[in-house]
Scaffold this motif. Structure first.
Motif, mmCIF file in Angstrom:
data_model
loop_
_atom_site.group_PDB
_atom_site.id
_atom_site.type_symbol
_atom_site.label_atom_id
_atom_site.label_comp_id
_atom_site.label_asym_id
_atom_site.label_seq_id
_atom_site.Cartn_x
_atom_site.Cartn_y
_atom_site.Cartn_z
ATOM 1 N N ASP A 1 12.785 -5.748 1.189
ATOM 2 C CA ASP A 1 12.264 -6.642 2.214
ATOM 3 C C ASP A 1 10.936 -7.265 1.770
ATOM 4 N N ALA A 2 10.038 -6.456 1.255
ATOM 5 C CA ALA A 2 8.740 -6.959 0.795
ATOM 6 C C ALA A 2 8.926 -7.924 -0.371
ATOM 7 N N LEU A 3 9.801 -7.598 -1.303
ATOM 8 C CA LEU A 3 10.063 -8.460 -2.450
ATOM 9 C C LEU A 3 10.622 -9.807 -2.009
ATOM 10 N N ASN A 4 11.545 -9.795 -1.064
ATOM 11 C CA ASN A 4 12.118 -11.046 -0.547
ATOM 12 C C ASN A 4 11.067 -11.885 0.175
ATOM 13 N N ILE B 1 14.901 -0.160 1.088
ATOM 14 C CA ILE B 1 14.971 -1.215 2.100
ATOM 15 C C ILE B 1 13.618 -1.888 2.267
ATOM 16 N N ALA B 2 12.559 -1.098 2.388
ATOM 17 C CA ALA B 2 11.214 -1.661 2.548
ATOM 18 C C ALA B 2 10.809 -2.450 1.316
ATOM 19 N N GLN C 1 0.830 -1.205 0.000
ATOM 20 C CA GLN C 1 0.000 0.000 0.000
ATOM 21 C C GLN C 1 0.862 1.251 0.000
ATOM 22 N N LYS C 2 1.947 1.235 0.764
ATOM 23 C CA LYS C 2 2.837 2.393 0.804
ATOM 24 C C LYS C 2 3.549 2.586 -0.520
ATOM 25 N N ILE C 3 3.969 1.498 -1.134
ATOM 26 C CA ILE C 3 4.624 1.590 -2.431
ATOM 27 C C ILE C 3 3.664 2.169 -3.455
ATOM 28 N N GLU C 4 2.433 1.660 -3.480
ATOM 29 C CA GLU C 4 1.442 2.127 -4.444
ATOM 30 C C GLU C 4 1.118 3.605 -4.258
ATOM 31 N N ARG D 1 10.344 -1.521 -9.231
ATOM 32 C CA ARG D 1 11.809 -1.514 -9.334
ATOM 33 C C ARG D 1 12.249 -1.338 -10.786
ATOM 34 N N ASP D 2 11.640 -2.127 -11.690
ATOM 35 C CA ASP D 2 12.013 -2.076 -13.105
ATOM 36 C C ASP D 2 10.838 -2.562 -13.948
#
Length: 151
Positions: free
Chosen positions: A25-28, A21-22, A6-9, A54-55
């Motif tokens: 972490d979420a991707l991992n 970093i966030a 939600q924060k990324i969006e 990211r890309d």
């Protein structure tokens, strides 16, 4: 993970380093969870959404999106997200992605009229290529909705 998405969006992660970093972490976490739950379409969509941040040209984006379709092709909850992502970030160069998204649009226009606002929302956020694709798809399925889409 949901909070991070939600924060990324919304673009509210703050400084670039914290966002990085966030995001990592979420991707991992999504990748680890997918290794044990590969039939979860929400996780595939999360991977696509995180990777597109990211890309947008990373092949992982399209592959994760395809997996979300293959695992849950008629999941009405995912249709608006898939359409929005494809229209905004342009993985429309691939014919199979076009066909998958066109099917989502068809289902919304024919069977899920309550979700038509998702098409309008996706259209507003879409790239130039995405808008052209949405207009073409809508016109071929329900030409009467085209004015609403553009409005």
């Amino acid at each position: 993970m949901i909070g991070a998405l939600q924060k990324i969006e919304s673009g509210q992660l703050g400084p670039t380093i914290l966002r990085s970093i966030a995001h990592t972490d979420a991707l991992n976490r999504v990748r680890r969870t997918l290794s044990t739950s590969p039939y979860n379409p929400e996780l595939w969509m999360a991977l696509a959404l995180l990777q597109v941040q990211r890309d947008p040209h990373d092949p992982v984006v399209v592959e994760a999106l395809k997996m979300a379709y293959f695992v849950a092709p008629n999941d009405a909850r995912l249709m608006p997200v898939r359409i929005d992502m494809v229209a905004h970030f342009d993985p429309l160069a691939l014919p199979d992605v076009k066909d998958l998204v066109r099917n989502d649009i068809r289902l919304i226009l024919i069977r899920r009229s309550g979700s038509r606002s998702a098409l309008v929302s996706a259209y507003r956020r879409a790239s130039k290529l995405g808008k052209a694709f949405l207009e073409d798809a809508v016109e071929s399925i329900d030409p009467s909705f085209l004015a609403t889409l553009r409005g």
